[in-house]
Scaffold this motif. Structure first.
Motif, PDB file in Angstrom:
ATOM      1  N   ALA A  57      29.892   5.796 -16.328  1.00 19.68           N
ATOM      2  CA  ALA A  57      30.141   6.741 -17.424  1.00 19.68           C
ATOM      3  C   ALA A  57      28.836   7.123 -18.120  1.00 19.68           C
ATOM      4  O   ALA A  57      28.610   8.297 -18.437  1.00 19.68           O
ATOM      5  CB  ALA A  57      31.126   6.144 -18.425  1.00 19.68           C
ATOM      6  N   ILE A  58      27.967   6.156 -18.335  1.00 22.24           N
ATOM      7  CA  ILE A  58      26.670   6.438 -18.961  1.00 22.24           C
ATOM      8  C   ILE A  58      25.843   7.343 -18.061  1.00 22.24           C
ATOM      9  O   ILE A  58      25.245   8.326 -18.525  1.00 22.24           O
ATOM     10  CB  ILE A  58      25.928   5.118 -19.272  1.00 22.24           C
ATOM     11  N   ASP A  59      25.817   7.039 -16.777  1.00 15.78           N
ATOM     12  CA  ASP A  59      25.042   7.841 -15.826  1.00 15.78           C
ATOM     13  C   ASP A  59      25.583   9.264 -15.732  1.00 15.78           C
ATOM     14  O   ASP A  59      24.821  10.225 -15.661  1.00 15.78           O
ATOM     15  CB  ASP A  59      25.070   7.165 -14.455  1.00 15.78           C
ATOM     16  N   ARG A  60      26.895   9.379 -15.750  1.00 21.83           N
ATOM     17  CA  ARG A  60      27.540  10.683 -15.615  1.00 21.83           C
ATOM     18  C   ARG A  60      27.390  11.524 -16.885  1.00 21.83           C
ATOM     19  O   ARG A  60      27.030  12.694 -16.830  1.00 21.83           O
ATOM     20  CB  ARG A  60      29.023  10.482 -15.290  1.00 21.83           C
ATOM     21  N   ASP A  61      27.658  10.914 -18.052  1.00 25.25           N
ATOM     22  CA  ASP A  61      27.777  11.689 -19.287  1.00 25.25           C
ATOM     23  C   ASP A  61      26.476  11.839 -20.060  1.00 25.25           C
ATOM     24  O   ASP A  61      26.311  12.801 -20.802  1.00 25.25           O
ATOM     25  CB  ASP A  61      28.843  11.066 -20.191  1.00 25.25           C
ATOM     26  N   LYS A  62      25.590  10.900 -19.922  1.00 29.99           N
ATOM     27  CA  LYS A  62      24.281  10.949 -20.587  1.00 29.99           C
ATOM     28  C   LYS A  62      24.369  11.054 -22.107  1.00 29.99           C
ATOM     29  O   LYS A  62      23.456  11.509 -22.771  1.00 29.99           O
ATOM     30  CB  LYS A  62      23.428  12.117 -20.065  1.00 29.99           C
ATOM     31  N   GLU A  63      25.528  10.650 -22.655  1.00 26.47           N
ATOM     32  CA  GLU A  63      25.717  10.626 -24.101  1.00 26.47           C
ATOM     33  C   GLU A  63      26.883   9.699 -24.419  1.00 26.47           C
ATOM     34  O   GLU A  63      27.610   9.275 -23.529  1.00 26.47           O
ATOM     35  CB  GLU A  63      26.008  12.025 -24.656  1.00 26.47           C
ATOM     36  N   TYR A  64      27.050   9.419 -25.718  1.00 26.03           N
ATOM     37  CA  TYR A  64      28.153   8.572 -26.153  1.00 26.03           C
ATOM     38  C   TYR A  64      29.423   9.411 -26.162  1.00 26.03           C
ATOM     39  O   TYR A  64      29.801   9.995 -27.159  1.00 26.03           O
ATOM     40  CB  TYR A  64      27.869   7.996 -27.537  1.00 26.03           C
ATOM     41  N   SER A  65      30.062   9.458 -25.006  1.00 25.73           N
ATOM     42  CA  SER A  65      31.210  10.337 -24.785  1.00 25.73           C
ATOM     43  C   SER A  65      32.527   9.561 -24.857  1.00 25.73           C
ATOM     44  O   SER A  65      32.538   8.336 -24.995  1.00 25.73           O
ATOM     45  CB  SER A  65      31.087  10.961 -23.400  1.00 25.73           C
ATOM     46  N   GLU A  66      33.621  10.280 -24.711  1.00 24.79           N
ATOM     47  CA  GLU A  66      34.930   9.634 -24.639  1.00 24.79           C
ATOM     48  C   GLU A  66      35.008   8.708 -23.425  1.00 24.79           C
ATOM     49  O   GLU A  66      35.620   7.639 -23.490  1.00 24.79           O
ATOM     50  CB  GLU A  66      36.040  10.679 -24.573  1.00 24.79           C
ATOM     51  N   GLY A  67      34.398   9.112 -22.324  1.00 25.98           N
ATOM     52  CA  GLY A  67      34.380   8.276 -21.126  1.00 25.98           C
ATOM     53  C   GLY A  67      33.617   6.987 -21.336  1.00 25.98           C
ATOM     54  O   GLY A  67      34.042   5.918 -20.875  1.00 25.98           O
ATOM     55  N   VAL A  68      32.490   7.077 -22.021  1.00 25.77           N
ATOM     56  CA  VAL A  68      31.708   5.881 -22.336  1.00 25.77           C
ATOM     57  C   VAL A  68      32.510   4.979 -23.269  1.00 25.77           C
ATOM     58  O   VAL A  68      32.601   3.767 -23.055  1.00 25.77           O
ATOM     59  CB  VAL A  68      30.337   6.255 -22.952  1.00 25.77           C
ATOM     60  N   GLN A  69      33.121   5.561 -24.285  1.00 32.82           N
ATOM     61  CA  GLN A  69      33.926   4.767 -25.220  1.00 32.82           C
ATOM     62  C   GLN A  69      35.098   4.098 -24.506  1.00 32.82           C
ATOM     63  O   GLN A  69      35.400   2.928 -24.750  1.00 32.82           O
ATOM     64  CB  GLN A  69      34.443   5.623 -26.374  1.00 32.82           C
ATOM     65  N   ALA A  70      35.748   4.807 -23.601  1.00 32.91           N
ATOM     66  CA  ALA A  70      36.862   4.229 -22.848  1.00 32.91           C
ATOM     67  C   ALA A  70      36.393   3.055 -21.996  1.00 32.91           C
ATOM     68  O   ALA A  70      37.083   2.029 -21.897  1.00 32.91           O
ATOM     69  CB  ALA A  70      37.526   5.293 -21.977  1.00 32.91           C
ATOM     70  N   ALA A  71      35.226   3.183 -21.402  1.00 36.51           N
ATOM     71  CA  ALA A  71      34.681   2.098 -20.585  1.00 36.51           C
ATOM     72  C   ALA A  71      34.328   0.887 -21.455  1.00 36.51           C
ATOM     73  O   ALA A  71      34.559  -0.257 -21.055  1.00 36.51           O
ATOM     74  CB  ALA A  71      33.460   2.580 -19.809  1.00 36.51           C
ATOM     75  N   ILE A  72      33.788   1.133 -22.621  1.00 34.60           N
ATOM     76  CA  ILE A  72      33.488   0.053 -23.563  1.00 34.60           C
ATOM     77  C   ILE A  72      34.777  -0.641 -23.983  1.00 34.60           C
ATOM     78  O   ILE A  72      34.857  -1.872 -24.016  1.00 34.60           O
ATOM     79  CB  ILE A  72      32.727   0.585 -24.794  1.00 34.60           C
ATOM     80  N   ASP A  73      35.796   0.144 -24.307  1.00 37.83           N
ATOM     81  CA  ASP A  73      37.083  -0.432 -24.709  1.00 37.83           C
ATOM     82  C   ASP A  73      37.675  -1.297 -23.606  1.00 37.83           C
ATOM     83  O   ASP A  73      38.206  -2.374 -23.872  1.00 37.83           O
ATOM     84  CB  ASP A  73      38.064   0.675 -25.098  1.00 37.83           C
ATOM     85  N   GLU A  74      37.583  -0.849 -22.364  1.00 42.79           N
ATOM     86  CA  GLU A  74      38.099  -1.627 -21.235  1.00 42.79           C
ATOM     87  C   GLU A  74      37.333  -2.944 -21.102  1.00 42.79           C
ATOM     88  O   GLU A  74      37.918  -3.991 -20.868  1.00 42.79           O
ATOM     89  CB  GLU A  74      38.009  -0.836 -19.936  1.00 42.79           C
TER      90      GLU A  74
END
Length: 73
Positions: free
Chosen positions: A14-31
């Motif tokens: 998610a970090i590599d893909r989004d390059k920002e603190y995105s919803e995808g990054v947050q979802a991965a952190i939550d998981e």
């Protein structure tokens, strides 16, 4: 532990893909946090299972070691 590794991979992706603190990054952190919490619960359940078979003397030593392990930085 496998779930934690998978969650770390998902976070890295998610970090590599989004390059920002995105919803995808947050979802991965939550998981990852959910997986870590489950592992901690399972570990503590195991600690109490082990404790239940100890003698009184062993229990005192065991309890002290558990507390030390959780507070010794």
């Amino acid at each position: 532990e496998q779930r934690l590794r998978a969650a770390n991979v998902a976070l890295a992706e998610a970090i590599d893909r989004d390059k920002e603190y995105s919803e995808g990054v947050q979802a991965a952190i939550d998981e990852f946090h959910e997986a870590m919490g489950e592992l901690q619960k399972m570990t503590i359940e195991h600690v109490f299972e082990m404790r239940s078979i100890l003698t009184e003397e062993q229990t005192e030593t065991f309890d002290a070691e558990v507390v030390r392990a959780l507070t010794d930085y």
